[in-house]
Motif scaffolding. Structure first.
Motif, PDB file in Angstrom:
ATOM      1  N   TYR A  50       0.863  -1.182   0.000  1.00  0.00           N
ATOM      2  CA  TYR A  50       0.000   0.000   0.000  1.00  0.00           C
ATOM      3  C   TYR A  50       0.900   1.233   0.000  1.00  0.00           C
ATOM      4  O   TYR A  50       1.677   1.451   0.918  1.00  0.00           O
ATOM      5  CB  TYR A  50      -0.920   0.008   1.217  1.00  0.00           C
ATOM      6  N   GLY A  51       0.847   2.004  -1.066  1.00  0.00           N
ATOM      7  CA  GLY A  51       1.727   3.154  -1.219  1.00  0.00           C
ATOM      8  C   GLY A  51       2.940   2.835  -2.074  1.00  0.00           C
ATOM      9  O   GLY A  51       3.766   3.706  -2.326  1.00  0.00           O
ATOM     10  N   ASP A  52       3.064   1.567  -2.491  1.00  0.00           N
ATOM     11  CA  ASP A  52       4.170   1.139  -3.358  1.00  0.00           C
ATOM     12  C   ASP A  52       5.528   1.599  -2.824  1.00  0.00           C
ATOM     13  O   ASP A  52       6.339   2.159  -3.557  1.00  0.00           O
ATOM     14  CB  ASP A  52       3.971   1.655  -4.787  1.00  0.00           C
ATOM     15  N   ILE A  53       5.766   1.350  -1.557  1.00  0.00           N
ATOM     16  CA  ILE A  53       7.012   1.787  -0.925  1.00  0.00           C
ATOM     17  C   ILE A  53       8.015   0.645  -0.972  1.00  0.00           C
ATOM     18  O   ILE A  53       7.747  -0.457  -0.494  1.00  0.00           O
ATOM     19  CB  ILE A  53       6.773   2.221   0.529  1.00  0.00           C
ATOM     20  N   THR A  92      14.747   4.995  -0.851  1.00  0.00           N
ATOM     21  CA  THR A  92      13.349   4.591  -0.781  1.00  0.00           C
ATOM     22  C   THR A  92      12.558   5.249  -1.906  1.00  0.00           C
ATOM     23  O   THR A  92      12.730   6.435  -2.171  1.00  0.00           O
ATOM     24  CB  THR A  92      12.745   4.982   0.586  1.00  0.00           C
ATOM     25  N   ALA A  93      11.702   4.459  -2.539  1.00  0.00           N
ATOM     26  CA  ALA A  93      10.794   4.970  -3.570  1.00  0.00           C
ATOM     27  C   ALA A  93       9.373   4.741  -3.089  1.00  0.00           C
ATOM     28  O   ALA A  93       9.099   3.791  -2.354  1.00  0.00           O
ATOM     29  CB  ALA A  93      11.032   4.233  -4.885  1.00  0.00           C
ATOM     30  N   ARG A  94       8.465   5.616  -3.515  1.00  0.00           N
ATOM     31  CA  ARG A  94       7.051   5.489  -3.129  1.00  0.00           C
ATOM     32  C   ARG A  94       6.158   6.035  -4.230  1.00  0.00           C
ATOM     33  O   ARG A  94       6.561   6.904  -4.994  1.00  0.00           O
ATOM     34  CB  ARG A  94       6.785   6.181  -1.802  1.00  0.00           C
ATOM     35  N   ALA A  95       4.949   5.491  -4.310  1.00  0.00           N
ATOM     36  CA  ALA A  95       3.995   5.876  -5.349  1.00  0.00           C
ATOM     37  C   ALA A  95       3.718   7.374  -5.345  1.00  0.00           C
ATOM     38  O   ALA A  95       3.492   7.959  -6.409  1.00  0.00           O
ATOM     39  CB  ALA A  95       2.687   5.108  -5.176  1.00  0.00           C
ATOM     40  N   SER A  96       3.737   7.994  -4.192  1.00  0.00           N
ATOM     41  CA  SER A  96       3.415   9.419  -4.108  1.00  0.00           C
ATOM     42  C   SER A  96       4.403  10.294  -4.882  1.00  0.00           C
ATOM     43  O   SER A  96       4.101  11.444  -5.170  1.00  0.00           O
ATOM     44  CB  SER A  96       3.346   9.860  -2.644  1.00  0.00           C
ATOM     45  N   SER A  97       5.549   9.720  -5.274  1.00  0.00           N
ATOM     46  CA  SER A  97       6.499  10.463  -6.108  1.00  0.00           C
ATOM     47  C   SER A  97       6.044  10.498  -7.564  1.00  0.00           C
ATOM     48  O   SER A  97       6.570  11.251  -8.368  1.00  0.00           O
ATOM     49  CB  SER A  97       7.892   9.840  -6.014  1.00  0.00           C
ATOM     50  N   GLY A  98       5.052   9.658  -7.908  1.00  0.00           N
ATOM     51  CA  GLY A  98       4.473   9.655  -9.243  1.00  0.00           C
ATOM     52  C   GLY A  98       5.323   8.930 -10.273  1.00  0.00           C
ATOM     53  O   GLY A  98       6.344   8.322  -9.950  1.00  0.00           O
ATOM     54  N   GLY A  99       4.873   8.991 -11.513  1.00  0.00           N
ATOM     55  CA  GLY A  99       5.592   8.379 -12.627  1.00  0.00           C
ATOM     56  C   GLY A  99       5.799   6.888 -12.435  1.00  0.00           C
ATOM     57  O   GLY A  99       4.894   6.173 -12.010  1.00  0.00           O
TER      58      GLY A  99
END
Length: 130
Positions: A50-53, A92-99
């Motif tokens: 959840y959040g693609d973290i 760390t990467a997360r969906a909220s960064s987009g793309g």
């Protein structure tokens, strides 16, 4: 009498301060925060669907940077690399960064990771299946 009251309040405040960090620490354990945690030689990869973290961390000073490549199906979405060869450094990467960081839902995600400059390891999960 005022001194005893002050000492009692001071003791209570100290006890509350000591107790708070242990509770906060318990909330940050891998079991409660991450859906998956994989370890490799010199590194770890943690995933929260959840959040693609996705987080990659260097765990050993071994002359190599911890890296991970994240694929959705056959397509490379992005690469993560912890800074230098520093124990405890993470990327760390997360969906909220987009793309490309916003991974597709209900699709297989492959994470290829390496932390020692040698053989790679592979892990797989279905995104947001939980």
């Amino acid at each position: 009498m005022h001194i005893r009251t002050f000492v009692g309040v001071l003791a209570f405040a100290a006890a509350a301060t000591v107790a708070a960090p242990s509770g906060a620490f318990a909330a940050d354990t891998a079991d409660s925060v991450w859906d998956d945690v994989w370890t490799g030689s010199g590194m770890s990869v943690s995933v929260k669907e959840y959040g693609d973290i996705i987080s990659v961390c260097d765990t050993t000073t071994n002359g190599h940077t911890a890296s991970a490549w994240v694929y959705a199906g056959p397509d490379l979405q992005y690469r993560l690399e912890a800074t230098g060869d520093i124990v405890g450094s993470c990327a760390t990467a997360r969906a909220s960064s987009g793309g490309s960081f916003d991974l597709p839902e209900d699709e297989g995600i492959t994470v290829i990771y390496n932390g020692d400059g040698g053989g790679i390891q592979t892990a797989f999960f279905v995104n947001d299946q939980r």
